[in-house]
Design a protein around this motif. Sequence first.
Motif, PDB file in Angstrom:
ATOM      1  N   THR A  70      18.453 -38.511  35.178  1.00 51.14           N
ATOM      2  CA  THR A  70      19.042 -38.200  36.482  1.00 51.14           C
ATOM      3  C   THR A  70      19.038 -36.712  36.810  1.00 51.14           C
ATOM      4  O   THR A  70      19.403 -36.334  37.918  1.00 51.14           O
ATOM      5  CB  THR A  70      20.488 -38.718  36.576  1.00 51.14           C
ATOM      6  N   GLY A  71      18.629 -35.877  35.856  1.00 52.38           N
ATOM      7  CA  GLY A  71      18.484 -34.447  36.109  1.00 52.38           C
ATOM      8  C   GLY A  71      17.115 -33.991  35.648  1.00 52.38           C
ATOM      9  O   GLY A  71      16.559 -34.536  34.688  1.00 52.38           O
ATOM     10  N   TYR A  72      16.569 -32.978  36.315  1.00 54.37           N
ATOM     11  CA  TYR A  72      15.234 -32.524  35.929  1.00 54.37           C
ATOM     12  C   TYR A  72      15.225 -31.951  34.516  1.00 54.37           C
ATOM     13  O   TYR A  72      14.229 -32.097  33.792  1.00 54.37           O
ATOM     14  CB  TYR A  72      14.713 -31.488  36.923  1.00 54.37           C
ATOM     15  N   ALA A  73      16.326 -31.328  34.116  1.00 51.94           N
ATOM     16  CA  ALA A  73      16.382 -30.777  32.754  1.00 51.94           C
ATOM     17  C   ALA A  73      16.247 -31.879  31.712  1.00 51.94           C
ATOM     18  O   ALA A  73      15.540 -31.726  30.706  1.00 51.94           O
ATOM     19  CB  ALA A  73      17.698 -30.020  32.556  1.00 51.94           C
ATOM     20  N   GLY A  74      16.917 -32.996  31.945  1.00 46.34           N
ATOM     21  CA  GLY A  74      16.813 -34.115  31.017  1.00 46.34           C
ATOM     22  C   GLY A  74      15.419 -34.702  31.008  1.00 46.34           C
ATOM     23  O   GLY A  74      14.864 -35.012  29.944  1.00 46.34           O
ATOM     24  N   ALA A  75      14.831 -34.868  32.190  1.00 47.77           N
ATOM     25  CA  ALA A  75      13.475 -35.406  32.270  1.00 47.77           C
ATOM     26  C   ALA A  75      12.489 -34.502  31.545  1.00 47.77           C
ATOM     27  O   ALA A  75      11.604 -34.968  30.808  1.00 47.77           O
ATOM     28  CB  ALA A  75      13.066 -35.576  33.730  1.00 47.77           C
ATOM     29  N   SER A  76      12.643 -33.198  31.725  1.00 46.57           N
ATOM     30  CA  SER A  76      11.763 -32.244  31.051  1.00 46.57           C
ATOM     31  C   SER A  76      11.929 -32.313  29.539  1.00 46.57           C
ATOM     32  O   SER A  76      10.950 -32.221  28.791  1.00 46.57           O
ATOM     33  CB  SER A  76      12.053 -30.820  31.540  1.00 46.57           C
ATOM     34  N   ALA A  77      13.174 -32.494  29.098  1.00 45.88           N
ATOM     35  CA  ALA A  77      13.429 -32.571  27.664  1.00 45.88           C
ATOM     36  C   ALA A  77      12.754 -33.795  27.044  1.00 45.88           C
ATOM     37  O   ALA A  77      12.262 -33.745  25.910  1.00 45.88           O
ATOM     38  CB  ALA A  77      14.933 -32.605  27.397  1.00 45.88           C
TER      39      ALA A  77
END
Length: 284
Positions: free
Chosen positions: A65-72
Motif C-alpha cells: 500500500t506504500g511505494y516504499a514497501g513495494a520497492s522493498a
Amino acid sequence: MGVLEGKAVVITGAGRGLGRAYAMHAAGHGAAVVVNDVDGELAEKVAAGIVASGGLALSNGDSVTGYAGASAIVEACVERFGALDGLVNNAGLNYQVPPWADDPDRVRALVEVNVLGSLYCGMAAIPVMRRQGHGAIVNIVSGSMLGKSNGAAYSASKGAVAAATYSWATDLSAEGIRVNAVSPLAWTRMVEADAVERERLSRDHTPERVAPLVTYLLSDLSSGITGQVVRSTGDALHLVRQPAVKEPVLRRETWEVEDIARAFETEFADVLEPPPAQRWRLPG
C-alpha cells in the motif's frame, strides 16, 4: 527442467488462497519465488514449504500500500536472486455491501491494496525489468470488473487494474516486457464470504487449478502474448474482450439533446445491452 527454471519472481498476497497456489506452482516449475504477504507468518510458512520441497523461496512481509514497501519487495528479490523476471500483482481485498451502505474508510483501504498496490509494485519492478531487457507482469483482476452487485469498490478496483494492464502493455512491449492479466474464479476465503459465488461455485474449483495459467504467462512459452485478460475457472479458459468502440458510429456537425434522444430511439436501440455482469456468466 521446469518452464520457469532460472527465473526469479515476486508474488504478492501469496500467504494463502490463490497467491499461495501461484507461488507453489511457480516454484514447482523452477522459479525462485519471493513470497510476499502483509501477514509475515503466512508468507514464511509458504516459503518454508517451497524450500522443504527443494525449491528456492524468500518470505517478505512488506505492505504493497506504500511505494516504499513495494520497492522493498522488488529489492529483496534482486538482492537475493540477482534478477526480477516476473511479478504477479495478486494482493487484494474484497467485501460485499449495498452502495448506499458503503464505508469511505473501507473503500480507501481496498483501493490502496488493489489499485495502488498493483501500481506501486509495477512502478518498482518496471525499471529493473527495463534494465534487464525482459520481464513479465501478471495482474490479477476479476469478473467483478464488469460490475458486481454489492461490490462497487471491488469492481472499480479491478477495472482500474485491467486498464493499467492495457496501458503498461502498450508502453512496455518495445522494452521486452509483457503485461497480461488473469481473471480467476476459485474457491477461496473471498468466495466463501460471498453468498452469490458460494452458491454457484464448487469447492472442487481450487486455486491450484488456476495456477498453471499464471505460470504460463510468467514463462517464455507466452513470448509475444501481451495486453490480454485471460479468464480461468479451473475447467474453463477464455479471453476477455477488450474495450472498443461499438458500431454504429453516428456523425453530425453538432449534437443537440433532441438529436441524441433520436439516436437512442433508432440506430442505438438495437445495440443496447444490459449491464455486463448480467450477461457475463459461464454455466456452472
